[in-house]
Scaffold this motif. Structure first.
Motif, short mmCIF file in Angstrom:
data_model
loop_
_atom_site.label_atom_id
_atom_site.label_comp_id
_atom_site.label_asym_id
_atom_site.label_seq_id
_atom_site.Cartn_x
_atom_site.Cartn_y
_atom_site.Cartn_z
N GLY A 48 -5.86 0.19 0.77
CA GLY A 48 -4.91 0.92 -0.08
C GLY A 48 -4.53 0.16 -1.34
N ILE A 49 -4.39 -1.14 -1.21
CA ILE A 49 -4.04 -1.95 -2.38
C ILE A 49 -5.18 -1.98 -3.38
CG2 ILE A 49 -3.59 -4.32 -3.14
CD1 ILE A 49 -1.97 -4.68 -0.55
N MET A 50 -6.42 -2.15 -2.88
CA MET A 50 -7.55 -2.21 -3.80
C MET A 50 -7.77 -0.87 -4.51
SD MET A 50 -10.33 -4.74 -1.95
CE MET A 50 -10.14 -4.10 -0.30
N VAL A 51 -7.60 0.24 -3.79
CA VAL A 51 -7.69 1.55 -4.44
C VAL A 51 -6.53 1.72 -5.42
CG1 VAL A 51 -7.60 4.04 -4.05
CG2 VAL A 51 -8.96 2.61 -2.53
N GLY A 52 -5.36 1.23 -5.04
CA GLY A 52 -4.19 1.36 -5.90
C GLY A 52 -4.30 0.61 -7.22
N LEU A 53 -5.21 -0.37 -7.29
CA LEU A 53 -5.38 -1.10 -8.54
C LEU A 53 -5.88 -0.21 -9.67
CD1 LEU A 53 -6.93 -4.47 -7.28
CD2 LEU A 53 -4.58 -4.02 -7.98
N LEU A 56 -11.77 9.73 -11.18
CA LEU A 56 -12.90 10.00 -10.30
C LEU A 56 -13.28 8.78 -9.47
CD1 LEU A 56 -15.17 12.12 -12.70
CD2 LEU A 56 -13.85 12.93 -10.73
N LEU A 57 -13.23 7.60 -10.09
CA LEU A 57 -13.52 6.38 -9.33
C LEU A 57 -12.48 6.16 -8.24
CD1 LEU A 57 -14.57 3.90 -12.18
CD2 LEU A 57 -16.04 4.84 -10.38
N GLU A 58 -11.23 6.42 -8.57
CA GLU A 58 -10.18 6.28 -7.56
C GLU A 58 -10.41 7.25 -6.40
OE1 GLU A 58 -5.32 6.72 -7.04
OE2 GLU A 58 -6.27 7.09 -8.99
N PHE A 59 -10.79 8.47 -6.70
CA PHE A 59 -11.06 9.46 -5.66
C PHE A 59 -12.22 9.01 -4.77
CE2 PHE A 59 -13.41 13.17 -4.13
CZ PHE A 59 -12.41 13.81 -3.39
N ALA A 60 -13.28 8.51 -5.39
CA ALA A 60 -14.45 8.07 -4.63
C ALA A 60 -14.11 6.90 -3.71
CB ALA A 60 -15.58 7.69 -5.58
N PHE A 61 -13.39 5.91 -4.24
CA PHE A 61 -13.02 4.77 -3.42
C PHE A 61 -12.01 5.16 -2.33
CE2 PHE A 61 -15.02 2.30 -6.73
CZ PHE A 61 -15.46 1.16 -6.07
N SER A 62 -11.16 6.14 -2.61
CA SER A 62 -10.22 6.61 -1.60
C SER A 62 -10.96 7.26 -0.43
CB SER A 62 -9.23 7.61 -2.21
OG SER A 62 -8.43 7.01 -3.19
N ALA A 63 -11.97 8.06 -0.76
CA ALA A 63 -12.76 8.71 0.29
C ALA A 63 -13.48 7.67 1.14
CB ALA A 63 -13.75 9.69 -0.33
N TRP A 64 -14.07 6.66 0.48
CA TRP A 64 -14.79 5.64 1.22
C TRP A 64 -13.84 4.79 2.06
CZ3 TRP A 64 -19.55 5.28 2.66
CH2 TRP A 64 -20.03 4.07 3.19
N ALA A 101 0.83 -1.20 0.00
CA ALA A 101 0.00 0.00 0.00
C ALA A 101 0.87 1.26 0.00
CB ALA A 101 -0.93 0.00 1.21
N GLY A 102 2.02 1.19 0.68
CA GLY A 102 2.93 2.34 0.69
C GLY A 102 3.46 2.67 -0.69
N VAL A 103 3.71 1.66 -1.51
CA VAL A 103 4.18 1.89 -2.88
C VAL A 103 3.09 2.60 -3.70
CG1 VAL A 103 4.91 0.78 -5.02
CG2 VAL A 103 5.79 -0.03 -2.83
N PHE A 104 1.85 2.18 -3.55
CA PHE A 104 0.75 2.85 -4.25
C PHE A 104 0.60 4.29 -3.77
CE2 PHE A 104 -1.00 -1.53 -5.10
CZ PHE A 104 -0.91 -1.43 -6.48
N ASN A 105 0.77 4.53 -2.48
CA ASN A 105 0.72 5.90 -1.97
C ASN A 105 1.85 6.74 -2.54
OD1 ASN A 105 -1.55 5.47 -0.36
ND2 ASN A 105 -0.34 4.81 1.39
N ALA A 106 3.02 6.13 -2.71
CA ALA A 106 4.15 6.85 -3.29
C ALA A 106 3.87 7.22 -4.76
CB ALA A 106 5.42 6.00 -3.19
N LEU A 107 3.15 6.37 -5.48
CA LEU A 107 2.74 6.70 -6.84
C LEU A 107 1.84 7.95 -6.85
CD1 LEU A 107 1.92 3.23 -8.45
CD2 LEU A 107 3.67 4.85 -9.22
N ASN A 108 0.91 8.01 -5.91
CA ASN A 108 0.04 9.18 -5.81
C ASN A 108 0.85 10.45 -5.52
OD1 ASN A 108 -2.34 7.72 -6.24
ND2 ASN A 108 -2.49 7.17 -4.09
#
Length: 299
Positions: free
Chosen positions: A195-200, A236-244, A121-128
């Motif tokens: 974090g991993i599922m949102v990172g997909l 937009l989908l990523e943003f919505a799933f991140s908020a949830w 999940a940290g790697v996906f956060n680093a991508l963001n």
């Protein structure tokens, strides 16, 4: 177009014999009696943490709704992986984060895979982070990949160890009872899965925009309106799933600390302010130290 900036506790209920199931976790109080001749209860009125006579400190009671049915006593699947209603914890965490957190806390191996999940999940956060900073404008693709990998691993370690300890500390100020281990369940398993599922969502975004995910200018993406619209849809989908997912983490942290999601939100606000204040003090001290050193040498 600019670059991508981008409880379910059962209160009562009746069992099949018409006996009341009490407690936050749906425990059948009729089963919680000490077989000693004095007839006193073994568990009293405390939480499941205060139950010294359980076979496992976080073991399950016979009528626990999340335990195994008689036909599954000798099954090969672990307790925490047997989702209610046949759903995997990876799916159920989106709608019942408190139940999933509770299952993990009471399982025989609460931290199984937690560190690995936090690192991924940290790697996906680093991508963001790299995308928000438009790091592709100053880095090659190879340098960016190495930076994201190293930064993500360091961030994942910090979240798992330091973040969990801080959540335990600040949550304790608000009356929370969760331990550091409980917070690692939240920062590792719960936050890691979400974090991993949102990172997909990064998979289709990279296929559509490539390096333009990390640059200010996006000429190739702007040249095709269908590609632009499809890309915006995934963003937009990523943003919505991140908020949830953040809402789910609040409920998970609240379950670990035995308080509401609103109080968990206050915990994160206080935690964010403390981290900001600490970073500000460190930067100020470094600036003053080097400023004094440069002044002494006449710079």
């Amino acid at each position: 177009m600019d670059g991508r900036h981008g409880d379910n506790g059962n209160e009562g209920g009746r069992n099949g014999a018409g006996q009341k199931e009490g407690g936050l976790f749906g425990r059948d109080e009729s089963q919680n009696r000490n077989p000693r001749s004095d007839g006193h209860g073994a568990y009293g009125q405390g939480s499941y943490r205060d139950e010294p006579n359980e076979e496992n400190r976080y073991g399950r009671q016979p009528n626990d709704p999340y335990g195994k049915s008689p036909g599954e006593q000798h099954g090969s699947r672990r307790e925490e992986d047997r989702a209610r209603g046949g759903l995997s914890p990876w799916l159920r965490v989106w709608i019942h984060p408190r139940q999933v957190t509770r299952d993990f806390m009471r399982s025989s191996d609460p931290l199984r895979g937690a560190l690995l999940l936090a690192l991924i999940a940290g790697v996906f956060n680093a991508l963001n982070t790299a995308s928000t900073r438009n790091s592709g404008d100053v880095m090659s693709a190879g340098s960016l990949a190495v930076s994201v990998l190293l930064g993500g691993l360091i961030g994942g370690l910090a979240t798992y160890y330091i973040g969990a300890w801080l959540m335990k500390l600040v949550g304790g100020w608000l009356g929370g009872v969760g331990s550091t281990r409980d917070m690692r369940i939240v920062s590792g398993r719960i936050s890691g899965m979400l974090g991993i599922m949102v990172g997909l969502f990064w998979i289709p975004e990279l296929l559509i925009a490539g390096m333009e995910n990390f640059t200010y200018l996006t000429p190739n993406l702007d040249a095709s309106m269908p590609r632009t619209l499809l890309y915006l849809l995934f963003v937009l989908l990523e943003f919505a799933f991140s908020a949830w997912s953040f809402v789910a983490i609040l409920h998970a942290a609240g379950e670990a600390h035995r308080f509401s999601a609103w109080k968990a939100l206050l915990m994160f606000v206080i935690l964010g302010f403390c981290v900001f204040l600490l970073v500000f003090i460190v930067i100020l001290v470094i600036a003053l130290t080097f400023g004094a050193a440069f002044g002494a040498f006449g710079f």
